[in-house]
Design a protein around this motif. Structure first.
Motif, PDB file in Angstrom:
ATOM      1  N   CYS A 269      -2.567  12.862  32.670  1.00  0.00           N
ATOM      2  CA  CYS A 269      -2.200  13.322  31.336  1.00  0.00           C
ATOM      3  C   CYS A 269      -3.289  12.983  30.327  1.00  0.00           C
ATOM      4  O   CYS A 269      -3.467  13.704  29.345  1.00  0.00           O
ATOM      5  N   LEU A 270      -4.047  11.896  30.574  1.00  0.00           N
ATOM      6  CA  LEU A 270      -5.053  11.489  29.593  1.00  0.00           C
ATOM      7  C   LEU A 270      -6.032  10.498  30.219  1.00  0.00           C
ATOM      8  O   LEU A 270      -5.637   9.633  31.003  1.00  0.00           O
ATOM      9  N   VAL A 271      -7.314  10.634  29.867  1.00  0.00           N
ATOM     10  CA  VAL A 271      -8.345   9.640  30.183  1.00  0.00           C
ATOM     11  C   VAL A 271      -8.715   8.972  28.866  1.00  0.00           C
ATOM     12  O   VAL A 271      -9.029   9.650  27.887  1.00  0.00           O
TER      13      VAL A 271
ATOM     14  N   ALA B  39      -7.572  16.013  29.869  1.00  0.00           N
ATOM     15  CA  ALA B  39      -7.615  15.689  28.443  1.00  0.00           C
ATOM     16  C   ALA B  39      -8.084  14.252  28.272  1.00  0.00           C
ATOM     17  O   ALA B  39      -7.931  13.410  29.164  1.00  0.00           O
ATOM     18  N   ALA B  40      -8.670  13.959  27.102  1.00  0.00           N
ATOM     19  CA  ALA B  40      -9.211  12.622  26.877  1.00  0.00           C
ATOM     20  C   ALA B  40      -8.918  12.137  25.469  1.00  0.00           C
ATOM     21  O   ALA B  40      -8.757  12.931  24.539  1.00  0.00           O
ATOM     22  N   ALA B  41      -8.862  10.815  25.335  1.00  0.00           N
ATOM     23  CA  ALA B  41      -8.787  10.168  24.030  1.00  0.00           C
ATOM     24  C   ALA B  41      -9.995   9.260  23.922  1.00  0.00           C
ATOM     25  O   ALA B  41     -10.178   8.348  24.740  1.00  0.00           O
TER      26      ALA B  41
ATOM     27  N   PRO C 214      -0.178  15.254  27.051  1.00  0.00           N
ATOM     28  CA  PRO C 214      -0.220  16.690  27.347  1.00  0.00           C
ATOM     29  C   PRO C 214       0.217  16.913  28.791  1.00  0.00           C
ATOM     30  O   PRO C 214       0.233  15.980  29.597  1.00  0.00           O
ATOM     31  N   PRO C 215       0.585  18.154  29.169  1.00  0.00           N
ATOM     32  CA  PRO C 215       0.960  18.421  30.562  1.00  0.00           C
ATOM     33  C   PRO C 215      -0.166  17.996  31.498  1.00  0.00           C
ATOM     34  O   PRO C 215      -1.338  18.286  31.241  1.00  0.00           O
ATOM     35  N   PRO C 216       0.119  17.260  32.569  1.00  0.00           N
ATOM     36  CA  PRO C 216      -0.925  16.819  33.493  1.00  0.00           C
ATOM     37  C   PRO C 216      -1.594  17.980  34.189  1.00  0.00           C
ATOM     38  O   PRO C 216      -0.963  18.994  34.484  1.00  0.00           O
ATOM     39  N   THR C 217      -2.899  17.819  34.451  1.00  0.00           N
ATOM     40  CA  THR C 217      -3.652  18.871  35.124  1.00  0.00           C
ATOM     41  C   THR C 217      -4.521  18.281  36.218  1.00  0.00           C
ATOM     42  O   THR C 217      -4.912  17.120  36.149  1.00  0.00           O
ATOM     43  N   LEU C 218      -4.820  19.086  37.203  1.00  0.00           N
ATOM     44  CA  LEU C 218      -5.783  18.726  38.232  1.00  0.00           C
ATOM     45  C   LEU C 218      -6.843  19.822  38.259  1.00  0.00           C
ATOM     46  O   LEU C 218      -6.513  21.013  38.245  1.00  0.00           O
ATOM     47  N   ARG C 219      -8.108  19.419  38.265  1.00  0.00           N
ATOM     48  CA  ARG C 219      -9.182  20.400  38.299  1.00  0.00           C
ATOM     49  C   ARG C 219      -9.187  21.142  39.620  1.00  0.00           C
ATOM     50  O   ARG C 219      -9.176  20.527  40.684  1.00  0.00           O
TER      51      ARG C 219
END
Length: 262
Positions: free
Chosen positions: A198-200, A218-220, A253-258
């Motif tokens: 969800c976030l790095v 996504a990143a913070a 945010p919705p989790p994603t995988l590349r």
């Protein structure tokens, strides 16, 4: 959620500076800002020219970190470990020479820095409470560059180990966080655990935002000064900028995988 360690969870750069200043005092040198800066310049310069600077996991060790690496259970060859011992002496001799100190006190400075740096291992304010809150709705992973023994020792010293379900260290992965290989290894581990990101979260534009970009996550970006260089925002669209980890929203945010990373 994938989190960085140094200067995201623990106070690294400021702690290193504090340990250098205290070490200067221990050998009779001034510990003012100018002298501390001079010492740090020697520390950076001599590490940059060290013959084993890019040997295995040492490739991603900072100059001030190289002065208090573990001497046992590192997995490094004995000649490399001996070179690190000599490096510590050479650095402090150079500092003492440049400040008109006594070069014979280099061993005292070596010992002092190691002791003080251990004492300075601490989490940033509010980190334990923030991690406890985040764990209510997230699985927490750690991604960090450095020598595995050292990074795990810092985690333990700051009482942070228990918060993480998985710890990924560049020295074990075989690549820096900014390298696409690190994101691929992370992606495979996520698939194995049937998880998404969800976030790095981290403070480094090159390393932490690089990991997020390579993984398609996504990143913070942590900007302690309260602002970020304008070029940071252009590196990746899905980046938010926050002053500390405590400002990370609990709803990701919705989790994603590349695609293709598994």
């Amino acid at each position: 959620m994938i989190l960085d360690l140094d200067d995201t969870l623990i106070d690294d750069i400021r702690s290193a500076r504090g340990a250098v200043a205290r070490s200067l005092s221990a050998v009779g040198l001034p510990n003012d800002f100018e002298t501390t800066e001079l010492a740090l310049r020697f520390i950076r310069k001599l590490w940059k020219s060290h013959p084993h600077r890019h040997t295995g996991p040492l490739a991603h060790v900072s100059s001030w970190e190289a002065l208090w690496l573990p001497r046992e259970n590192t997995g490094l060859p004995e000649p490399v470990i001996e070179s690190l011992r000599q490096h510590e002496i050479q650095v402090w001799r150079a500092i003492l020479d440049s400040c008109q100190g006594d070069p014979d006190k280099a061993s005292t400075a070596v010992h002092a820095y190691r002791v003080f740096r251990h004492e300075h291992v601490r989490s940033l304010p509010g980190i334990h409470a923030t991690l406890s809150l985040l764990r209510r709705n997230h699985r927490l992973w750690l991604a960090t560059n450095g020598l595995p023994t050292q990074q795990r020792r810092k985690l333990s010293g700051a009482a942070l180990t228990e918060f993480f379900d998985r710890i990924l260290v560049s020295g074990e992965v075989g690549a820096a966080k900014s390298n696409p290989v690190f994101a691929s290894v992370t992606g495979r581990a996520l698939a194995q655990d049937e998880l998404g990101v969800c976030l790095v979260v981290g403070d480094s534009v090159t390393q932490d935002l690089g990991l997020a970009s390579n993984g398609g996550w996504a990143a913070a970006h942590i900007c302690p000064a309260g602002w970020c260089d304008a070029t940071v925002a252009s590196r990746q669209a899905a980046v938010t900028h926050i002053p500390s980890l405590s400002h990370v929203a609990c709803e990701c945010p919705p989790p994603t995988l590349r695609e293709g990373s598994l």
